[in-house]
Design an enzyme around this catalytic site. Structure first.
Site, PDB file in Angstrom:
ATOM      1  N   SER A   1       0.741  -1.269  -0.149  1.00 43.44           N
ATOM      2  CA  SER A   1      -0.184   0.076  -0.102  1.00 43.44           C
ATOM      3  C   SER A   1       0.836   1.299   0.096  1.00 43.44           C
ATOM      4  O   SER A   1       1.784   1.108   0.514  1.00 43.44           O
ATOM      5  CB  SER A   1      -0.886   0.164   1.112  1.00 43.44           C
ATOM      6  OG  SER A   1      -1.417   1.471   1.373  1.00 43.44           O
TER       7      SER A   1
ATOM      8  N   TYR B   1      -2.106  -0.145  10.374  1.00 45.61           N
ATOM      9  CA  TYR B   1      -2.449  -0.819   8.741  1.00 45.61           C
ATOM     10  C   TYR B   1      -1.207  -0.651   8.137  1.00 45.61           C
ATOM     11  O   TYR B   1      -0.690  -1.522   7.390  1.00 45.61           O
ATOM     12  CB  TYR B   1      -3.705   0.028   8.073  1.00 45.61           C
ATOM     13  CG  TYR B   1      -3.781  -0.343   6.652  1.00 45.61           C
ATOM     14  CD1 TYR B   1      -4.161  -1.564   6.339  1.00 45.61           C
ATOM     15  CD2 TYR B   1      -3.411   0.566   5.722  1.00 45.61           C
ATOM     16  CE1 TYR B   1      -4.331  -2.139   4.860  1.00 45.61           C
ATOM     17  CE2 TYR B   1      -3.522   0.293   4.349  1.00 45.61           C
ATOM     18  CZ  TYR B   1      -3.897  -0.996   4.047  1.00 45.61           C
ATOM     19  OH  TYR B   1      -4.098  -1.587   2.740  1.00 45.61           O
TER      20      TYR B   1
END
Length: 353
Positions: free
Chosen positions: A143, A168
């Site tokens: 990501s 995350y």
């Protein structure tokens, strides 16, 4: 090829599966635990488009598509190590594409344990399966969140990513480290893909496109964080899928010029590679909202708020490696992408007059 796509009922997993099924010789197995982080019906609707009837889904059992002879789906969790090992033993996959993860930056502030379970423990099980039942290529989703406090733009895969600002992002950085370790120790060809703010039809309802569209259609205040002073490298789903498909066919090799005195995060003495996949044309949040207003034909009611915890002010992808290695460039402008999204959104959520 025989391909496993984890997160197969997810946003990117669905679109990628559909694209790969146009290549007749591919046999694809989608895997998903159908968790309730967001509306499970949306996940089932994606599977229906791949020919999987909800009534056919049984725990830990493969079910066959009624539309695509080359597609099967298994409802299970990557954390179930025994089921995963049995699946790998029986299927002998050529390619594994890991899109399964607990997504969402803000949710990681509320339920951090879910991220360790899905993004660390489950990913370890997948790496172990690839170790014991070797595959030709493991491709996994990282990501743009890993860039964290990096203030140098555009973000390059050669940059340091030592300062994530959400759990995350930390789990995604951990995935990159774990994948490199297994590539080095067990000679597994591995490619990591850092996705930049993906959007499009059948996208997640917790992401900004759906939130923006619902607010505008319902004449409700649209929450604009950091008072709109943010830029994002919004990337349309078709461009993401096109990039992933190009990457699948290029199996990484050891870099003979890799220098352990000047270590480059994007390559290795192991068969390991790392790429950004973005639009490389970031827009301001207000420009993005304006695209929604234009596509819907209605002005948004705006509520300006401070920056949220775990968020970053800008994302901007450096696509040099994707261009050099694959001749890849995204084709979809924000205006076109938002228009396509709204065309789908109006029908799916019943806003079509």
């Amino acid at each position: 090829m025989k391909i496993l796509i984890t997160g197969g009922a997810g946003f990117i997993g669905y679109h990628l599966s559909k694209a790969l099924l146009t290549i007749k010789d591919n046999h694809i197995i989608g895997l998903d635990n159908l968790n309730d982080y967001y509306d499970v019906q949306l996940k089932k609707d994606r599977l229906e488009l791949l020919g999987i009837n909800s009534n056919d889904i049984v725990d830990n059992k493969l079910c066959n598509s009624r539309t695509f002879p080359g597609y099967q789906f298994i409802y299970t969790d990557l954390a179930n190590k025994e089921i995963l090992q049995n699946l790998f033993r029986g299927e002998q996959f050529d390619i594994v594409i890991n899109l399964a993860a607990q997504a969402g930056v803000r949710y990681s502030l509320i339920n951090p344990e879910a991220y360790i379970h899905s993004n660390i423990s489950a990913f370890l099980n997948l790496l172990e399966a690839c170790r014991h039942y070797p595959v030709k290529h493991l491709v996994y989703a990282s990501s743009s969140s890993v860039y964290g406090l990096n203030g140098k733009t555009p973000f390059s895969v050669h940059d340091d990513i030592s300062h994530p600002v959400s759990l995350y992002a930390a789990t995604k950085k951990s995935n990159e480290l774990m994948a490199h370790t297994y590539s080095y120790l067990y000679n597994i060809p591995v490619t990591g893909l850092r996705f930049f703010t993906v959007y499009g039809p059948y996208g997640r309802p917790d992401m900004s496109p759906s939130l923006f569209a619902h607010a505008i259609f319902k004449n409700e205040p649209l929450k604009i964080f950091n008072y709109g002073k943010m830029r994002r490298d919004f990337t349309y789903i078709d461009d993401i899928v096109n990039g992933v498909m190009k990457v699948i066919d290029k199996i990484p090799t050891k870099n003979p010029e890799w220098d352990n005195q000047r270590m480059d995060p994007a390559s290795s003495s192991a068969p390991y590679a790392l790429y950004n996949i973005g639009n490389q044309h970031p827009v301001t949040l207000m420009e993005y909202i304006n695209a929604f207003e234009t596509a819907i034909g209605k002005e948004a009611q705006k509520e300006y708020l401070p920056m949220q915890a775990g968020d970053v002010q800008e994302t901007y992808s450096d696509m040099t490696e994707m261009i050099n290695d694959f001749g890849y460039l995204p084709k979809t402008s924000v205006e076109e992408g938002v228009r396509k999204f709204i065309d789908w959104f109006k029908v799916y959520y019943g806003y079509e007059k």
